[in-house]
Motif scaffolding. Structure first.
Motif, PDB file in Angstrom:
ATOM      1  N   ALA A  44      -3.929  -7.036 -15.034  1.00 49.02           N
ATOM      2  CA  ALA A  44      -3.781  -8.006 -13.943  1.00 49.02           C
ATOM      3  C   ALA A  44      -2.303  -8.285 -13.763  1.00 49.02           C
ATOM      4  CB  ALA A  44      -4.516  -9.299 -14.261  1.00 49.02           C
ATOM      5  N   ILE A  98      -6.014  -6.926  -9.830  1.00 50.34           N
ATOM      6  CA  ILE A  98      -6.720  -6.689 -11.089  1.00 50.34           C
ATOM      7  C   ILE A  98      -7.315  -5.283 -11.037  1.00 50.34           C
ATOM      8  CG2 ILE A  98      -8.564  -7.453 -12.625  1.00 50.34           C
ATOM      9  CD1 ILE A  98      -8.339 -10.223 -11.282  1.00 50.34           C
ATOM     10  N   TRP A 105      -9.390  -2.329 -13.624  1.00 50.71           N
ATOM     11  CA  TRP A 105     -10.070  -2.132 -14.896  1.00 50.71           C
ATOM     12  C   TRP A 105     -10.704  -0.750 -14.941  1.00 50.71           C
ATOM     13  CZ3 TRP A 105     -11.623  -5.415 -11.018  1.00 50.71           C
ATOM     14  CH2 TRP A 105     -12.857  -5.158 -10.414  1.00 50.71           C
ATOM     15  N   GLU A 119     -11.346  -2.417  -8.948  1.00 54.52           N
ATOM     16  CA  GLU A 119     -10.116  -3.103  -8.590  1.00 54.52           C
ATOM     17  C   GLU A 119     -10.444  -4.297  -7.701  1.00 54.52           C
ATOM     18  OE1 GLU A 119      -8.285  -0.927  -4.786  1.00 54.52           O
ATOM     19  OE2 GLU A 119      -8.474   0.400  -6.526  1.00 54.52           O
ATOM     20  N   TYR A 163     -10.294 -15.072 -14.308  1.00 58.68           N
ATOM     21  CA  TYR A 163     -11.159 -14.066 -13.693  1.00 58.68           C
ATOM     22  C   TYR A 163     -12.040 -13.449 -14.772  1.00 58.68           C
ATOM     23  CZ  TYR A 163      -7.817 -14.309  -9.838  1.00 58.68           C
ATOM     24  OH  TYR A 163      -7.021 -14.744  -8.817  1.00 58.68           O
ATOM     25  N   ILE A 191      -9.566 -13.055 -17.916  1.00 60.80           N
ATOM     26  CA  ILE A 191      -8.165 -12.846 -17.556  1.00 60.80           C
ATOM     27  C   ILE A 191      -7.625 -14.185 -17.080  1.00 60.80           C
ATOM     28  CG2 ILE A 191      -6.594 -11.679 -15.968  1.00 60.80           C
ATOM     29  CD1 ILE A 191      -8.840  -9.495 -15.761  1.00 60.80           C
TER      30      ILE A 191
END
Length: 132
Positions: free
Chosen positions: A2, A11, A13, A48, A62, A80
């Motif tokens: 992030a 963000i 992942w 994303e 988040y 996050i």
């Protein structure tokens, strides 16, 4: 991963499971210890998320969930956390609460409003012009 980029939170992942077909991103805005606004963004189709509604001097959290083809929600990701500086001029100024009131007032001027719901402090606040 992030990061804060030009007034937005980006963000990214890794896809946690090949069965994941979409994601839910849960965002919590904390004004202070006692006030929080929760939002869920459903139907995120790629790993994303870009959040363009970021205010200066705020704390954001988040959590990401993956959803499989059968609609089963995964366990939550690691939370996050992000805190923005009050002096950051690339971010929105004020608070989301002011935006909610402004949006509500604009909607009332355009058409009659039956109900507006917004999660605040994990409770539901209902504003209604129907008193029956």
């Amino acid at each position: 991963e992030a990061k804060l980029v030009n007034g937005t939170v980006e963000i990214y992942w890794n896809k946690p499971d090949e069965r994941a077909v979409e994601y839910i991103v849960k965002k919590t805005y904390k004004k202070n210890l006692f006030n929080a606004i929760n939002e869920e963004f459903e139907g995120v189709l790629s790993p994303e998320f870009i959040d363009k509604e970021i205010y200066a001097g705020a704390t954001y959290s988040y959590i990401i969930y993956s959803i499989d083809k059968d609609g089963i929600r995964s366990e939550p990701s690691i939370e996050i956390n992000l805190q923005t500086s009050k002096s950051n001029k690339t971010l929105l100024q004020g608070t989301p609460e002011k935006k909610i009131v402004k949006d509500f007032e604009q909607k009332v001027q355009k058409e009659p409003v039956q109900k507006v719901r917004r999660a605040v402090n994990k409770d539901v606040v209902i504003i209604s012009n129907d008193f029956n």
